[in-house]
Write a protein that holds these residues in place. Sequence first.
Motif, mmCIF file in Angstrom:
data_model
loop_
_atom_site.group_PDB
_atom_site.id
_atom_site.type_symbol
_atom_site.label_atom_id
_atom_site.label_comp_id
_atom_site.label_asym_id
_atom_site.label_seq_id
_atom_site.Cartn_x
_atom_site.Cartn_y
_atom_site.Cartn_z
ATOM 1 N N MET A 120 -10.271 8.318 0.468
ATOM 2 C CA MET A 120 -8.921 7.963 0.040
ATOM 3 C C MET A 120 -8.316 6.934 0.990
ATOM 4 S SD MET A 120 -5.501 8.493 1.006
ATOM 5 C CE MET A 120 -5.649 9.861 2.131
ATOM 6 N N ARG A 121 -8.539 7.102 2.284
ATOM 7 C CA ARG A 121 -7.965 6.161 3.260
ATOM 8 C C ARG A 121 -8.593 4.773 3.122
ATOM 9 N NH1 ARG A 121 -7.153 10.355 7.845
ATOM 10 N NH2 ARG A 121 -4.996 10.898 7.395
ATOM 11 N N GLU A 122 -9.883 4.704 2.881
ATOM 12 C CA GLU A 122 -10.530 3.406 2.670
ATOM 13 C C GLU A 122 -9.931 2.727 1.444
ATOM 14 O OE1 GLU A 122 -14.717 4.260 2.497
ATOM 15 O OE2 GLU A 122 -14.769 4.924 4.590
ATOM 16 N N PHE A 123 -9.762 3.482 0.370
ATOM 17 C CA PHE A 123 -9.145 2.971 -0.849
ATOM 18 C C PHE A 123 -7.716 2.514 -0.559
ATOM 19 C CE2 PHE A 123 -6.389 3.861 -4.492
ATOM 20 C CZ PHE A 123 -6.973 3.047 -5.452
ATOM 21 N N SER A 124 -6.977 3.343 0.128
ATOM 22 C CA SER A 124 -5.576 3.081 0.453
ATOM 23 C C SER A 124 -5.420 1.829 1.315
ATOM 24 C CB SER A 124 -5.004 4.306 1.170
ATOM 25 O OG SER A 124 -3.680 4.112 1.524
ATOM 26 N N GLN A 125 -6.264 1.683 2.318
ATOM 27 C CA GLN A 125 -6.195 0.516 3.206
ATOM 28 C C GLN A 125 -6.462 -0.777 2.440
ATOM 29 O OE1 GLN A 125 -8.925 1.628 6.306
ATOM 30 N NE2 GLN A 125 -7.441 2.978 7.295
ATOM 31 N N SER A 176 -3.447 -1.494 0.207
ATOM 32 C CA SER A 176 -2.345 -2.012 1.021
ATOM 33 C C SER A 176 -2.594 -3.472 1.385
ATOM 34 C CB SER A 176 -2.180 -1.170 2.280
ATOM 35 O OG SER A 176 -1.138 -1.679 3.071
ATOM 36 N N ARG A 177 -3.834 -3.780 1.743
ATOM 37 C CA ARG A 177 -4.187 -5.167 2.082
ATOM 38 C C ARG A 177 -3.967 -6.088 0.886
ATOM 39 N NH1 ARG A 177 -7.603 -8.852 1.282
ATOM 40 N NH2 ARG A 177 -9.003 -7.661 -0.030
ATOM 41 N N ARG A 178 -4.363 -5.621 -0.288
ATOM 42 C CA ARG A 178 -4.256 -6.440 -1.504
ATOM 43 C C ARG A 178 -2.815 -6.611 -1.974
ATOM 44 N NH1 ARG A 178 -9.443 -6.177 -5.058
ATOM 45 N NH2 ARG A 178 -7.991 -6.919 -6.628
ATOM 46 N N ASP A 233 7.886 -3.245 -11.019
ATOM 47 C CA ASP A 233 8.642 -3.554 -9.802
ATOM 48 C C ASP A 233 8.483 -2.483 -8.723
ATOM 49 O OD1 ASP A 233 9.663 -5.963 -10.861
ATOM 50 O OD2 ASP A 233 11.186 -4.825 -11.966
ATOM 51 N N VAL A 234 7.243 -2.080 -8.495
ATOM 52 C CA VAL A 234 6.942 -1.060 -7.494
ATOM 53 C C VAL A 234 7.050 -1.672 -6.101
ATOM 54 C CG1 VAL A 234 5.094 0.407 -6.568
ATOM 55 C CG2 VAL A 234 5.487 0.290 -9.045
ATOM 56 N N GLU A 235 7.728 -0.954 -5.204
ATOM 57 C CA GLU A 235 7.902 -1.445 -3.836
ATOM 58 C C GLU A 235 7.259 -0.544 -2.793
ATOM 59 O OE1 GLU A 235 11.897 -2.560 -2.944
ATOM 60 O OE2 GLU A 235 12.109 -3.661 -4.816
ATOM 61 N N LYS A 236 6.731 0.588 -3.219
ATOM 62 C CA LYS A 236 6.112 1.527 -2.280
ATOM 63 C C LYS A 236 5.131 2.386 -3.068
ATOM 64 C CE LYS A 236 8.988 3.521 0.498
ATOM 65 N NZ LYS A 236 10.006 4.414 1.092
ATOM 66 N N ILE A 237 4.075 2.862 -2.394
ATOM 67 C CA ILE A 237 3.074 3.710 -3.034
ATOM 68 C C ILE A 237 2.943 5.007 -2.245
ATOM 69 C CG2 ILE A 237 0.628 3.923 -3.662
ATOM 70 C CD1 ILE A 237 0.581 0.826 -3.850
ATOM 71 N N VAL A 238 2.861 6.102 -2.979
ATOM 72 C CA VAL A 238 2.589 7.411 -2.399
ATOM 73 C C VAL A 238 1.224 7.837 -2.924
ATOM 74 C CG1 VAL A 238 3.306 9.827 -2.347
ATOM 75 C CG2 VAL A 238 5.018 8.015 -2.309
ATOM 76 N N ILE A 239 0.341 8.247 -2.031
ATOM 77 C CA ILE A 239 -1.000 8.650 -2.446
ATOM 78 C C ILE A 239 -1.284 10.059 -1.955
ATOM 79 C CG2 ILE A 239 -2.150 7.635 -0.428
ATOM 80 C CD1 ILE A 239 -4.422 6.768 -2.418
ATOM 81 N N GLY A 240 -1.943 10.836 -2.797
ATOM 82 C CA GLY A 240 -2.280 12.208 -2.429
ATOM 83 C C GLY A 240 -3.334 12.249 -1.336
#
Length: 142
Positions: free
Chosen positions: A77-82, A85-87, A54-61
């Motif tokens: 990291m930003r490409e991965f993160s984007q 987020s899209r998925r 039930d994760v509602e937010k992600i924090v990434i280093g």
Amino acid sequence: MRIMGLDYGTKTVGVAISDDMMITAQPVETIVRERANKLRKTYQRIEELISQNDVEKIVIGKPLNMNGTEGEMVQLMREFSQELSRRTGLEIIEVDERLTTSEADRILKETGVAISGRKEHIDKMAAAIILQTYLDMNKELK
């Protein structure tokens, strides 16, 4: 609500998840892939963990250079993160991760984990440190 912490690397992604009161971060697992550009299974596993917890937010280093500048790893990291987020449709927050791997190694050493066993735990421990940093920062803001 729970928050997921991620330590993104070219071959691994460390994963941690907060408790439901968002006070502590627990290391969960390290997702390993054979090549940096092979991310389909990594995204799928993260999506499974999001659903199961039930994760509602992600924090990434955010892997800044020691002088605070952004290098090539920040862009990866930003490409991965984007894409994540899209998925997932979840908010992803970047947190400075300088020295988290060395801090994770120190903690594992102090808790008696043999050098040979540290590699399997270090990324998920770094993810827990990243997430705990975020949780602690937000406690102070409340």
